[in-house]
Design an enzyme around this catalytic site. Structure first.
Site, PDB file in Angstrom:
ATOM      1  N   GLU A  63    -117.478  -8.675 -21.239  1.00 21.04           N
ATOM      2  CA  GLU A  63    -117.428  -7.229 -21.489  1.00 21.04           C
ATOM      3  C   GLU A  63    -118.735  -6.674 -20.936  1.00 21.04           C
ATOM      4  OE1 GLU A  63    -114.939  -5.622 -22.701  1.00 21.04           O
ATOM      5  OE2 GLU A  63    -113.729  -7.199 -23.584  1.00 21.04           O
ATOM      6  N   CYS A 113    -121.526   1.818 -23.736  1.00 20.10           N
ATOM      7  CA  CYS A 113    -120.918   1.290 -22.511  1.00 20.10           C
ATOM      8  C   CYS A 113    -119.752   2.166 -22.056  1.00 20.10           C
ATOM      9  CB  CYS A 113    -120.463  -0.151 -22.715  1.00 20.10           C
ATOM     10  SG  CYS A 113    -119.371  -0.358 -24.117  1.00 20.10           S
TER      11      CYS A 113
END
Ligand code: NAD
Length: 498
Positions: free
Chosen positions: A246, A280
């Site tokens: 990720e 993010c």
């Protein structure tokens, strides 16, 4: 000179100092776990793995729900720690914890339904077989986390890996070690009757994470920057250890001509600037239909102008990121961009005030690289097609946002990303059943939802012959007439679609 006692003690060569990013005040020190300490933690996790797996879905569900209840009864202690070590305001920490609880609950309650053995049709020629797809756990999962959402982010791997029946060794970010250790240890505090080693933390910098990658774990679930993700994938290739990555993002928002402009401005202001932009999946670029550009910019400017660093959000958690944000703003301004809120002066020693950039060239660093600060670029486009083309022209493909009353789903489907929110921001991350993860430089694999549970299992197919039939096909005893008969059936079955 060494004493007998020294020789048996675990050698601690360095310590990791945890500090308050708002003040620089030291909080505590942690050992820097070396290779041997990491291997020992993985061995403890390995020893606990059979017990945790054999408990089965129902008992694991009870343990995970009990953990969630422990977090609820210790909320203020955890939020205070998050405020102190990560810097985020109490309310932001509270939202993060609420999402952790929702995901823990979903993983605990849905693991059985998603992962239980599934019977499939054996097909005409194998009709005497039972065919089952099973999803046993992998064993021990190594989780490596970042600092920006110090419990939400690792929990997306930890909760789902545990619910699937794995034990976990977790290496929190060096910037949020105390929070990470508290989170890991709280599982055992909530479940004192269970053996140790089901969820363990190891502490240290990148080298400790690298040791976890080499330690023989059955999978690495990493969340962090793209360069580190690439290094981990390369290191894991040696042993073919599977990786879930990720990584970073450069998320775009598209505001179409038919969007609710005040709602879009309100949501995008929060997505771009909250958590000091250290999200993010936060919006870093906005593409707005030219016909509503001025209206949108005015609305966004009015909202962003009232947001204050230190009040609405905390400091930059990682000091070296401040230089990157400053460089991106400077590059945009040097190349013809204009700051309509804030500017270079907004970048302080610990806090960064919001910066709203316009006329920023598409090849400037503020558009192409992850900034990870409270800045956002806004660009006018002539059509939805142009907005989609520019949004997709990024090496990253984490998530995106679309504001449009009529075309939201159509635009969303054309974006090359792992997730999209339509007429809202970041909502996919709060829906536990939706998988979360990116494409391209944003990574591989998914956390959350059914896909997030499947990530932490191996797929095993079992075909069991229930009774023999006279026509042994996969045998040297096969009679020629048998194959001839089957060939005729196959011709009838598959040869008629002309
Ligand atoms: P980072 O890559 O610097 O560090 C992440 C973790 O990796 C830390 O625990 C670190 O100690 C460890 N690490 C560093 N080098 C290593 C190595 N060689 N081997 C193994 N482990 C190593 O990232 P960061 O600064 O902590 O986090 C910010 C980044 O994380 C941003 O790019 C952000 O976009 C990304 N992020 C992504 C998601 C997502 O879900 N896609 C979520 C949150 C953050």
């Amino acid at each position: 000179m060494t004493t007998a006692e020294d020789e048996t003690a675990t050698p601690v060569t360095e310590t990791l100092r945890s500090v308050n990013p708002a003040t620089g005040e030291p909080i505590t020190e942690w050992p820097v776990d070396d290779e041997a300490a990491v291997v020992a933690a993985v061995e403890r996790a390995r020893a606990a793995a059979a017990h945790w797996r054999d408990l089965g879905f129902d008992a694991r569900r009870t343990a995970l729900l009990r953990w969630a209840s422990y977090l609820v009864t210790h909320t203020e202690e955890l939020l205070a720690l998050m405020r102190r070590e990560n810097g985020k305001p109490r309310d932001d920490a509270s939202i993060e914890l609420i999402l952790v609880l929702e995901h823990l609950d979903w993983a605990a309650r849905n693991a059985k339904k998603v992962l239980r053995p599934r019977h499939v049709a054996p097909g005409l020629f194998m009709a005497n077989h039972e065919a089952v797809v099973e999803h046993p756990p992998l064993g021990v999962v190594g989780v490596i986390g970042p600092w920006n959402y110090p419990i939400y982010t690792p929990n997306g791997s930890v909760a789902y890996a545990l619910a699937a029946g794995n034990t976990v060794v977790f290496k929190p970010s060096e910037y949020t070690t105390t929070i990470g250790v508290w989170y890991a240890e709280s599982f055992a505090r909530a479940n004192p009757e269970l053996p140790g080693g089901i969820l363990t933390a190891v502490t240290g910098f990148g080298a400790t994470g690298a040791a976890l990658v080499r330690s023989g774990v059955d999978k690495i679930a990493f969340t962090g920057s793209t360069p580190t993700g690439k290094r981990i994938a390369a290191a894991a290739a040696d042993s073919l250890t599977p990786v879930l990555l990720e990584c970073g993002g450069k998320d775009a928002a598209i505001v179409a001509a038919d969007a609710d402009i005040p709602a879009a401005a309100d949501a995008i202001a929060w997505s771009a600037v909250s958590n000091s932009g250290q999200t993010c999946v936060g919006t870093e670029r906005v593409y707005v239909d030219r016909t509503v550009y001025e209206e949108f910019l005015t609305e966004l400017r009015n909202r962003v102008r009232t947001v204050k660093a230190g009040v609405s959000y905390g400091p930059m958690t990682m000091p070296k990121q401040i230089d990157i944000v400053r460089d991106h703003v400077a590059d945009a301004l040097a190349r013809g961009g204009r700051a309509v809120v804030g500017g270079l002066d907004s970048v302080g020693d610990r806090y960064i005030e919001p910066v709203l950039l316009v006329d920023t060239p598409e090849d400037s660093r503020a558009v192409t690289e992850e900034t990870f600060g409270p800045t956002v670029t806004v660009t006018a486009v002539g059509s939805v097609d142009e907005a989609i083309r520019l949004a997709n022209a990024s090496e990253f493909g984490l998530a995106s946002t679309v504001f449009s009353r009529r075309r939201g789903m159509e635009i969303a489907r054309r974006l090359r990303v792992g997730a999209t929110s339509v007429n809202a921001v970041l909502s996919f991350g709060a829906i536990s059943a939706l998988p979360f993860g990116g494409t391209g430089a944003s990574g591989v694999g998914r956390i959350h939802g059914a896909e997030g549970l499947l990530e932490f299992t191996r797929t095993q197919s079992i075909a069991r012959q229930r009774f023999p039939i006279g026509v042994a096909l996969l045998s040297f005893r096969r009679r020629a007439a048998v194959l001839g008969l089957i060939e005729r059936v196959v011709r009838l079955r598959h040869g008629r679609h002309r």
